[in-house]
Enzyme design. Sequence first.
Site, mmCIF file in Angstrom:
data_model
loop_
_atom_site.group_PDB
_atom_site.id
_atom_site.type_symbol
_atom_site.label_atom_id
_atom_site.label_comp_id
_atom_site.label_asym_id
_atom_site.label_seq_id
_atom_site.Cartn_x
_atom_site.Cartn_y
_atom_site.Cartn_z
ATOM 1 N N GLU A 41 45.177 33.680 27.922
ATOM 2 C CA GLU A 41 46.052 34.854 27.811
ATOM 3 C C GLU A 41 47.117 34.558 26.775
ATOM 4 O OE1 GLU A 41 47.980 36.252 31.399
ATOM 5 O OE2 GLU A 41 48.734 38.022 30.330
ATOM 6 N N CYS A 245 48.072 39.970 32.723
ATOM 7 C CA CYS A 245 48.961 41.132 32.647
ATOM 8 C C CYS A 245 48.963 41.736 31.252
ATOM 9 C CB CYS A 245 50.370 40.724 33.059
ATOM 10 S SG CYS A 245 50.487 40.373 34.811
ATOM 11 N N ASN A 375 42.767 43.996 36.025
ATOM 12 C CA ASN A 375 43.389 42.693 36.268
ATOM 13 C C ASN A 375 44.332 42.794 37.449
ATOM 14 O OD1 ASN A 375 44.426 39.930 35.587
ATOM 15 N ND2 ASN A 375 46.313 41.099 35.326
ATOM 16 N N GLU A 376 43.950 42.231 38.539
ATOM 17 C CA GLU A 376 44.758 42.173 39.771
ATOM 18 C C GLU A 376 45.582 43.450 39.991
ATOM 19 O OE1 GLU A 376 47.030 38.382 39.157
ATOM 20 O OE2 GLU A 376 48.753 39.682 38.809
HETATM 21 O O1 AHR Z 1 48.449 33.774 34.548
HETATM 22 C C1 AHR Z 1 49.679 34.403 34.466
HETATM 23 C C2 AHR Z 1 49.685 35.790 35.070
HETATM 24 O O2 AHR Z 1 49.443 35.703 36.437
HETATM 25 C C3 AHR Z 1 48.618 36.729 34.589
HETATM 26 O O3 AHR Z 1 48.964 37.399 33.442
HETATM 27 C C4 AHR Z 1 48.465 37.675 35.712
HETATM 28 O O4 AHR Z 1 47.171 38.204 35.794
HETATM 29 C C5 AHR Z 1 48.887 36.893 36.924
HETATM 30 O O5 AHR Z 1 49.835 37.555 37.656
#
Ligand code: AHR
Length: 647
Positions: A41, A245, A375-376
């Site tokens: 990321e 995120c 994503n989550e």
């Molecule tokens: O890995 C860091 C963050 O943790 C990521 O962006 C997110 O998906 C999670 O909350």
Amino acid sequence: MRYGALLLMAALMQFDAFAQQKAIDAKPKKISPDLFGIFFEDLSYAADGGLYAELVQNRSFEYNPADNRDWNSMTAWKYQTDGFGYGTISVETANPIHQNNPHYILLDIQDAGQKGVGLENGGFDGIPVRGGKYYNFSVFLNVISSQPLPLTVSLVDTKGRELGTASFTASAKGWKKYSEKIKVNFDEDSAMLQLLVKSPGKVGIDMVSLFPEETFKNRENGMRADLAQTIADIKPKFMRFPGGCLTHGDGVANIYHWKNTIGPVEQRVEQRNIWNYHQSVGIGYYEYFRFCEDIGAKPVPVVAAGVSCQNSGGTWKIGSTGQKGIPMEDMDAYVQDILDLVEYANGPVTSTWGAKRAAAGHPAPFNLEYLGIGNEDKITGVFEERFRMIYDAVHKAHPEIKIIGTVGPSPNGEDFDKGWKLANQLAVGTVDEHYYEKPEWFLKNTSRYDGYNRLNSKVYVGEYASWGNTLFNALAEAVYMTNLERNGDVVRMASYAPLIARIGHTSWNPNLIYFDGKHVFPTVNYYVQQQFASNAGDEYLPGIINFTSADTTAGASCVKDSVTGDVILKIANAGSTQLFGTANLAKLGKLAQKATFTIICGDAKVANTAAHPAEVLPKTTVINMPKQWKFTVPAYSLSIVRIKAGK
Ligand code: AHR
């Protein structure tokens, strides 16, 4: 004598350390060949100022206060008039290189003085250069005055000493790219790049760029070689990107759109990074795919599920109300973008998007197999409506693509339950679980997947880490990972998170790898990940390793790699005492008599840091491997034994 006694003990007390394990481990079973991978990321300067080898910061003058309230087009730049030259400098937007790249610098030089008038860039915490090495400089210029303009581009140290330079003349009306190679003569950790115009005139300047000639695999617009190699050395089976995120973004306008990130770098749509800095998207989808291929990892792109992050606007502080959906009237176009992504990756060169991939330099497909949707996310009606639209469309158009759904940010709770319910309803192939927990949590939850229904969706543990970088943290993860292998029929993939972070710019801790401009510092957790990924198998062999007494801080696994025929034993001990046991290899057919034995061990509290980067490193030796291997492993250790197939 000691082993004799142990053998007797073992005969009397031998039992599997894991009661649950017995039930599900009766027979050898096929496990995922893609179990251990990585998650990249653009967080903590992982891309710009990190893996991306670009040395100039804010090369396109697109930094702005929305990225970070103290930033603007001139951030990281200095107006340079040291030789008593003068004129005016301004940030302009009329007639840019491309509408996607609106800002540029206009210099109107009245007197070039003794040295010239121009710009200086300090890179990301200084530009590190090495004597004897070449650097590729490029810039877009638009000469507005009538005369050709002589320019120099130099790397200088903090005292103004010249480390390397090149001269050229710009005359083109309209934007034109100029490229020069600079040979650097001295080492310098904190150099600056100076671009000076040597005579009066008016010129637009944009996309000021400097790359080391040597990038990873010598790719153009490539990756920083040392950092990329450290990542490649994990030997990950897959790479998830571009977030996290970052993917679903801070509000709908900040959602990551892959189409904005391909094509010539000067035409890409830059944007705010959710982690409060800027994305040049110099590493865009093409570079992500190419990097995956270069490191032998399957690409796992993740697209937003049509909703922004529920924490948008920092709402996690007041209860996660920030999730917003892409307006329904725009959803068809958004879904089409995702279908186009599959075509970009896999389509023939005769297809619209396959042709763009070919134009970028890769006519062959990237063999996209996996696609993450979401994503989550908070599982709301807004999410569900959009997820279903995307899922149905991709599933229908591309049944060959393995879709990964999402089940919230935690290992349990409301979003987890709702996410799983939806996944099971839709029969989504795999779901993405995330958890960041204390090391003790990992030790307590080793049987988490034993009871998972094998007929439901499979699991990708897309983000996990214990809170810390000590050996104890890494070993708690290792113990857990032996259990992921044991459950490798239902857990198809797993990736530690986050992957890399620039020291001084970390938005999240811990990380797997830290770095600065010149150094890379792999953590102990990194070495654990590396051992598991590079010693993966595709068949789990139960009942081979037995501890002589039950131990809740230990884990062991035995896998076979069907390609090489190698058998791999892993014994993780996160406890404070030695551990004894046996490995019964007799039933595994012909194996080599010698094996490589790798151990990671030390003091539980020790970590690899920038000041002490090599406190805990894996050590490898060759050992004899009897059919009945009686072992003693030290406290706080991970042991990996790799035995080749016998001839
Ligand atoms: O890995 C860091 C963050 O943790 C990521 O962006 C997110 O998906 C999670 O909350």
